[in-house]
Design a protein around this motif. Structure first.
Motif, PDB file in Angstrom:
ATOM      1  N   VAL A 179      47.039  57.112  20.648  1.00  9.13           N
ATOM      2  CA  VAL A 179      47.222  55.718  20.255  1.00  9.13           C
ATOM      3  C   VAL A 179      48.656  55.517  19.775  1.00  9.13           C
ATOM      4  O   VAL A 179      49.213  56.336  19.043  1.00  9.13           O
ATOM      5  CB  VAL A 179      46.205  55.314  19.166  1.00  9.13           C
ATOM      6  CG1 VAL A 179      46.394  56.125  17.889  1.00  9.13           C
ATOM      7  CG2 VAL A 179      46.287  53.813  18.869  1.00  9.13           C
ATOM      8  N   HIS A 180      49.275  54.435  20.244  1.00  5.18           N
ATOM      9  CA  HIS A 180      50.662  54.123  19.894  1.00  5.18           C
ATOM     10  C   HIS A 180      50.663  53.182  18.695  1.00  5.18           C
ATOM     11  O   HIS A 180      50.055  52.103  18.745  1.00  5.18           O
ATOM     12  CB  HIS A 180      51.344  53.452  21.090  1.00  5.18           C
ATOM     13  CG  HIS A 180      52.837  53.405  21.016  1.00  5.18           C
ATOM     14  ND1 HIS A 180      53.511  52.814  19.976  1.00  5.18           N
ATOM     15  CD2 HIS A 180      53.789  53.903  21.852  1.00  5.18           C
ATOM     16  CE1 HIS A 180      54.812  52.917  20.174  1.00  5.18           C
ATOM     17  NE2 HIS A 180      55.003  53.585  21.306  1.00  5.18           N
ATOM     18  N   PRO A 181      51.339  53.539  17.600  1.00  4.12           N
ATOM     19  CA  PRO A 181      51.273  52.692  16.396  1.00  4.12           C
ATOM     20  C   PRO A 181      51.840  51.296  16.600  1.00  4.12           C
ATOM     21  O   PRO A 181      51.434  50.353  15.897  1.00  4.12           O
ATOM     22  CB  PRO A 181      52.088  53.475  15.365  1.00  4.12           C
ATOM     23  CG  PRO A 181      52.990  54.360  16.171  1.00  4.12           C
ATOM     24  CD  PRO A 181      52.207  54.710  17.397  1.00  4.12           C
ATOM     25  N   HIS A 190      45.047  50.015  23.521  1.00  3.00           N
ATOM     26  CA  HIS A 190      44.066  51.083  23.581  1.00  3.00           C
ATOM     27  C   HIS A 190      42.659  50.538  23.345  1.00  3.00           C
ATOM     28  O   HIS A 190      42.470  49.572  22.596  1.00  3.00           O
ATOM     29  CB  HIS A 190      44.385  52.153  22.530  1.00  3.00           C
ATOM     30  CG  HIS A 190      45.701  52.836  22.740  1.00  3.00           C
ATOM     31  ND1 HIS A 190      45.829  54.052  23.342  1.00  3.00           N
ATOM     32  CD2 HIS A 190      46.965  52.431  22.429  1.00  3.00           C
ATOM     33  CE1 HIS A 190      47.100  54.400  23.397  1.00  3.00           C
ATOM     34  NE2 HIS A 190      47.814  53.426  22.849  1.00  3.00           N
ATOM     35  N   GLU A 191      41.676  51.181  23.940  1.00  6.51           N
ATOM     36  CA  GLU A 191      40.280  50.815  23.721  1.00  6.51           C
ATOM     37  C   GLU A 191      39.943  51.073  22.249  1.00  6.51           C
ATOM     38  O   GLU A 191      40.200  52.168  21.737  1.00  6.51           O
ATOM     39  CB  GLU A 191      39.393  51.664  24.637  1.00  6.51           C
ATOM     40  CG  GLU A 191      38.065  51.030  25.001  1.00  6.51           C
ATOM     41  CD  GLU A 191      37.039  51.122  23.893  1.00  6.51           C
ATOM     42  OE1 GLU A 191      37.076  52.092  23.116  1.00  6.51           O
ATOM     43  OE2 GLU A 191      36.195  50.198  23.809  1.00  6.51           O
ATOM     44  N   MET A 200      49.475  62.643  23.465  1.00  3.72           N
ATOM     45  CA  MET A 200      50.924  62.538  23.447  1.00  3.72           C
ATOM     46  C   MET A 200      51.348  61.074  23.477  1.00  3.72           C
ATOM     47  O   MET A 200      50.562  60.182  23.817  1.00  3.72           O
ATOM     48  CB  MET A 200      51.534  63.259  24.651  1.00  3.72           C
ATOM     49  CG  MET A 200      51.204  62.646  25.990  1.00  3.72           C
ATOM     50  SD  MET A 200      52.051  63.459  27.381  1.00  3.72           S
ATOM     51  CE  MET A 200      53.766  63.053  27.045  1.00  3.72           C
ATOM     52  N   LEU A 201      52.593  60.830  23.138  1.00  2.49           N
ATOM     53  CA  LEU A 201      53.232  59.521  23.254  1.00  2.49           C
ATOM     54  C   LEU A 201      54.402  59.623  24.234  1.00  2.49           C
ATOM     55  O   LEU A 201      54.855  60.712  24.569  1.00  2.49           O
ATOM     56  CB  LEU A 201      53.739  59.039  21.888  1.00  2.49           C
ATOM     57  CG  LEU A 201      52.667  58.749  20.834  1.00  2.49           C
ATOM     58  CD1 LEU A 201      53.319  58.465  19.482  1.00  2.49           C
ATOM     59  CD2 LEU A 201      51.789  57.573  21.256  1.00  2.49           C
ATOM     60  N   MET A 206      56.621  63.078  23.491  1.00  4.26           N
ATOM     61  CA  MET A 206      56.310  63.395  22.097  1.00  4.26           C
ATOM     62  C   MET A 206      54.864  63.862  21.978  1.00  4.26           C
ATOM     63  O   MET A 206      53.954  63.269  22.544  1.00  4.26           O
ATOM     64  CB  MET A 206      56.534  62.146  21.241  1.00  4.26           C
ATOM     65  CG  MET A 206      56.307  62.314  19.759  1.00  4.26           C
ATOM     66  SD  MET A 206      56.784  60.787  18.892  1.00  4.26           S
ATOM     67  CE  MET A 206      56.414  61.220  17.203  1.00  4.26           C
ATOM     68  N   ALA A 207      54.677  64.948  21.245  1.00  8.81           N
ATOM     69  CA  ALA A 207      53.337  65.475  21.005  1.00  8.81           C
ATOM     70  C   ALA A 207      53.309  66.074  19.604  1.00  8.81           C
ATOM     71  O   ALA A 207      54.271  65.954  18.842  1.00  8.81           O
ATOM     72  CB  ALA A 207      52.968  66.517  22.062  1.00  8.81           C
TER      73      ALA A 207
END
Length: 439
Positions: free
Chosen positions: A326-328, A334-335, A411-412, A420-421
């Motif tokens: 999930v991306h802040p 996202h679901e 990851m992002l 990014m992880a």
């Protein structure tokens, strides 16, 4: 039990070293081969007959960019089956065209082609280098050579905001043909020929060749910035090609940690060309894995004609490919009930339209492996109003008729030049895959 802090750190650092040693799929396979050889695995050639016995450890490469390794079990595969992990060695990037010479306005440039789903903007203003495979001919014989310039060589400069005033309000719009052409040199500095540069690079590896000896190449651009850790507590990983070298590393590392043979035959397969559809001689849609499994079954079963089909019914594949955390800043994408967190553990990925191969049984298998490893899994389903990406999972399941689950570490920045992880997720995934191999 969950991994200790020291084991977690060691796994994360080893992943970053694996990534930095693997700027291209060619180098990823070379690094995997090196690690396998160091642990007693021997290279086999598909063109030769094989003599296999229980407990044997071996690996096979195809096309220099796909690799599969196996540790034969003590029980014939028609009774115990295979425990497999699949991942892929390729990542979205820019690749050099066959006739690369380009230039405008006083600059030497290289013509490049987009490979896979590249996030264009992230390739701007980066210190880029070249790596890949060069094929030479001497006395009628072809030879393959790995090359890696290992230094900043190229750059794709952004357009200054003074000449693009609306970029921050209307977004950066890039045309792949016109705007992703990297700068190599100034024309006034002299003529630049890519093959001449490759000859110099080959000479540094004691390979004597002329420009005329170079008949083909597969060259990738990559960011020279090393992989690193960040965050207030060092919890984050920043690296290129996390998708999907992190999964390749996890599957390989879990296999190498198992010294003694089990009942089932364990194996990892790392394919090329997932990012562009898997349709190639060594992609997941090829017969690469099936060819190998059939040969192993022929050598390690009761020899009946239906042995391979019985082996498949005893087998299980974990398709490991990175998952969307999930991306802040974009949580609404996202679901709501399926928002994996970085550092939250392996993600089980589901899609009822078979973009992922997971079903209730295979979900339960992986969840049980997580429980036995002391790891709590997460779940991912894409929003119902968004399309879903796919993996090698459904392709392999359809080709082999094998039970398959799709999983990945969260990851992002997926498909960015730098992704990014979380450090904690590296050891967690390895421990679960190790449990899968042991079942």
């Amino acid at each position: 039990m969950t991994a200790s802090v020291s084991a977690t750190d060691a796994a994360a650092q080893d992943l970053l070293a694996f990534i930095d040693a693997s700027p291209t799929p060619y180098h990823a396979v070379a690094e995997a081969s090196r690690r396998l050889t160091a642990r007693g695995y021997r290279a086999l050639d598909e063109r030769e007959p094989w003599d296999l016995k229980p407990g044997d450890k071996f690996f096979v490469t195809r096309g220099d960019t796909s690799i599969a390794a196996f540790h034969l079990g003590q029980t014939p595969v028609d009774r115990a089956g295979f425990r497999l992990v699949g991942a892929h060695t390729d990542s979205p990037n820019l690749r050099v065209k066959p006739q690369p010479q380009a230039g405008r306005a006083g600059y030497h440039q290289l013509g490049v082609e987009v490979y896979g789903g590249v996030l264009f903007s992230t390739w701007m203003d980066r210190d880029l280098s070249l790596a890949g495979r060069v094929v030479t001919a001497r006395e009628g014989k072809l030879a393959h050579h790995l090359v890696d310039f290992r230094r900043p060589l190229l750059r794709i400069p952004n357009l200054a905001i003074h000449l693009n005033r609306s970029v921050n309000t209307e977004g950066l719009k890039l045309n792949a043909q016109d705007h992703l052409v990297p700068v190599l040199a100034l024309e006034r500095s002299g003529a630049v020929d890519l093959k001449a540069l490759l000859v110099e690079e080959l000479a540094r590896h004691s390979v004597q060749a002329s420009a005329g000896d170079i008949l083909g190449y597969d060259l990738c651009l990559y960011d020279t910035q090393p992989s690193t850790r960040s965050g207030a507590f060092g919890e984050f990983l920043h690296a290129p090609r996390l998708d999907n070298l992190a999964s390749s590393h996890a599957g390989l590392s879990a296999l190498l940690e198992l010294e003694s043979p089990g009942a089932a035959t364990r194996g990892v397969v790392l394919y090329d060309h997932e990012e562009c559809g898997s349709v190639s001689a060594q992609g997941a849609a090829s017969p690469f894995l099936k060819d190998l499994l059939e040969r192993i079954t022929h050598a390690h079963s009761d020899g009946r004609r239906d042995a391979f089909h019985r082996a498949m019914r005893h087998s299980f594949l974990v398709s490991a490919d990175m998952a969307h955390a999930v991306h802040p800043n974009y949580a609404s994408m996202h679901e709501p009930k399926h928002q994996p967190l970085l550092g939250g553990g392996p993600v089980i990925k589901s899609n009822v339209n078979q973009s992922y191969a997971t079903d209730g049984e295979t979900w339960a298998w992986f969840a049980l492996c997580c429980r036995e490893a002391g790891v709590v899994p997460q779940n991912f389903v894409t929003r119902t109003d968004l399309g879903c990406g796919s993996t090698i999972g459904p392709i392999s399941a359809g080709e082999l008729g094998i039970r398959t689950v799709d999983v990945g570490s969260p990851m992002l920045s997926m498909h960015s030049i730098r992704e990014m992880a979380a450090a904690a997720d590296v050891a967690a995934m390895i421990s679960v895959l190790r449990q899968h191999y042991s079942r």
